[in-house]
Design an enzyme around this catalytic site. Structure first.
Site, PDB file in Angstrom:
ATOM      1  N   GLU A 122      48.798  47.282  33.762  1.00 33.86           N
ATOM      2  CA  GLU A 122      48.352  46.841  32.438  1.00 33.86           C
ATOM      3  C   GLU A 122      47.729  47.986  31.653  1.00 33.86           C
ATOM      4  OE1 GLU A 122      45.344  43.810  32.954  1.00 33.86           O
ATOM      5  OE2 GLU A 122      44.369  44.958  34.537  1.00 33.86           O
ATOM      6  N   HIS A 180      38.604  47.420  38.344  1.00 35.18           N
ATOM      7  CA  HIS A 180      38.246  47.481  36.926  1.00 35.18           C
ATOM      8  C   HIS A 180      37.501  46.225  36.488  1.00 35.18           C
ATOM      9  CE1 HIS A 180      42.205  45.407  37.033  1.00 35.18           C
ATOM     10  NE2 HIS A 180      41.711  44.701  36.025  1.00 35.18           N
ATOM     11  N   ARG A 200      39.589  39.135  42.824  1.00 37.37           N
ATOM     12  CA  ARG A 200      38.204  39.311  42.384  1.00 37.37           C
ATOM     13  C   ARG A 200      37.379  39.775  43.576  1.00 37.37           C
ATOM     14  NH1 ARG A 200      37.185  34.118  41.063  1.00 37.37           N
ATOM     15  NH2 ARG A 200      38.222  34.330  39.051  1.00 37.37           N
TER      16      ARG A 200
END
Length: 321
Positions: A122, A180, A200
């Site tokens: 991304e 990130h 996560r």
């Protein structure tokens, strides 16, 4: 007339998030109805989140129906050769009122094996940032699995992560495996592979009203993490009324067009293109039609369309395969 393709606008798919706010409405005029709207999915083929056309004769049709109806005229030969009839990208605007969780995404191999999904490479374009805003991007220095686990267990993970101050116009390219988090006070345009797979690893010890924290994916993440230091910030030119290259990776190409006046666009390859307006407003001229775009609008140009004229004062992200 159902047999003609034209520039397509889609109804935004709005997502409430624990960390969301109201800037998608105040900055980007999205029809949000809650105080914790974190994401506007602009163009999506994620299962159960199919984008629906919001303009013209094809209004009401979802994106998979368009692919079925128009195939290569919609996607382009070069896209079909690589991805078949799978739409390969997902486009979002994100409003982080609070810090997002610290997370990462698996590569194509792991994502396919575990989730039958694409991986999630991304990029972020910072549209707005409050003073003292920052992002978390990778490690400060090369680290090891053992060191990482030690800090994770002792709740000191943040001490070895790279926190980067940000301002409007900054760009970050995030390869799979890069740890990130988007920090509080930042609005971002996100371009990514079509995937909703996120691991996560730390959520700032947040709990809900019942004292329960969100699920963490510690074990799944271990095999996916890049432990080497990464430099995700991207430097680029921004020459007016020109399409300037920002990111060129195997999954997508993103250019930036600082528009002040008129820009004549012609297609460079046999594939669809997407334009995200990040500020200002403009008219997009196609044959006899005029489309008014403002900050927060995302428009898809089917592969069969070769030429457009942009007229106005705005900043555009141009995305192609």
């Amino acid at each position: 007339m159902m047999n003609r393709l034209y520039p397509l606008l889609f109804k935004p798919i709005l997502k409430e998030r624990i960390w969301g706010g109201t800037k998608l409405k105040t900055y980007l005029n999205k029809p949000i109805s809650s105080e914790i709207t974190g994401e506007s999915w602009e163009i999506s083929t994620v299962p159960n989140d199919l984008s629906v056309v919001n303009n013209g004769a094809l209004k009401g049709k979802n994106i998979n129906e368009l692919i079925e109806l128009f195939s290569k005229d919609f996607l382009g030969d070069s896209v079909i050769k690589r991805f078949g009839n799978d739409f390969p990208l997902l486009f979002k605007f994100i409003d982080a009122k609070e810090d997002l969780s610290i997370q990462l995404h698996p590569n194509d191999f792991l994502a396919k094996k575990r989730h039958n999904s694409f991986g999630k490479t991304e990029m972020w374009y910072v549209m707005q940032a409050d003073s003292n805003s920052r992002l978390v991007v990778g490690f400060k220095e090369n680290t090891t699995k053992q060191e990482y686990l030690h800090h994770l267990e002792n709740k000191t993970l943040v001490s070895i992560l790279n926190e980067v101050p940000v301002k409007k116009g900054d760009v970050f390219f995030l390869e799979t495996g890069t740890i990130h988090a988007i920090g509080a006070g930042v609005v971002i345009a996100e371009i990514q592979q079509t995937s909703d797979v996120t691991y996560r690893i730390y959520d700032w010890d947040r709990v809900d009203a019942n004292g329960k924290g969100r699920e963490l994916h510690t074990d799944l993440a271990l095999e996916a993490i890049t432990f080497e230091k990464t430099n995700a910030a991207i430097a680029f030119q921004a020459i007016e009324n020109t399409s300037n290259q920002v990111v060129d990776c195997p999954y997508f190409k993103t250019n930036i067009i600082p528009l002040d006046g008129i820009y004549n666009w012609s297609k460079k390859q046999d594939a669809f293109s997407v334009f995200m307006c990040t500020e200002g407003e403009l008219d997009l001229l196609f044959e006899e039609d005029c489309f008014r775009l403002k900050a927060g609008n995302t428009i898809l140009i089917p592969a069969v369309i070769d030429n457009l004229v942009f007229k106005g004062n705005a900043t555009l992200l141009e995305i192609s395969i």
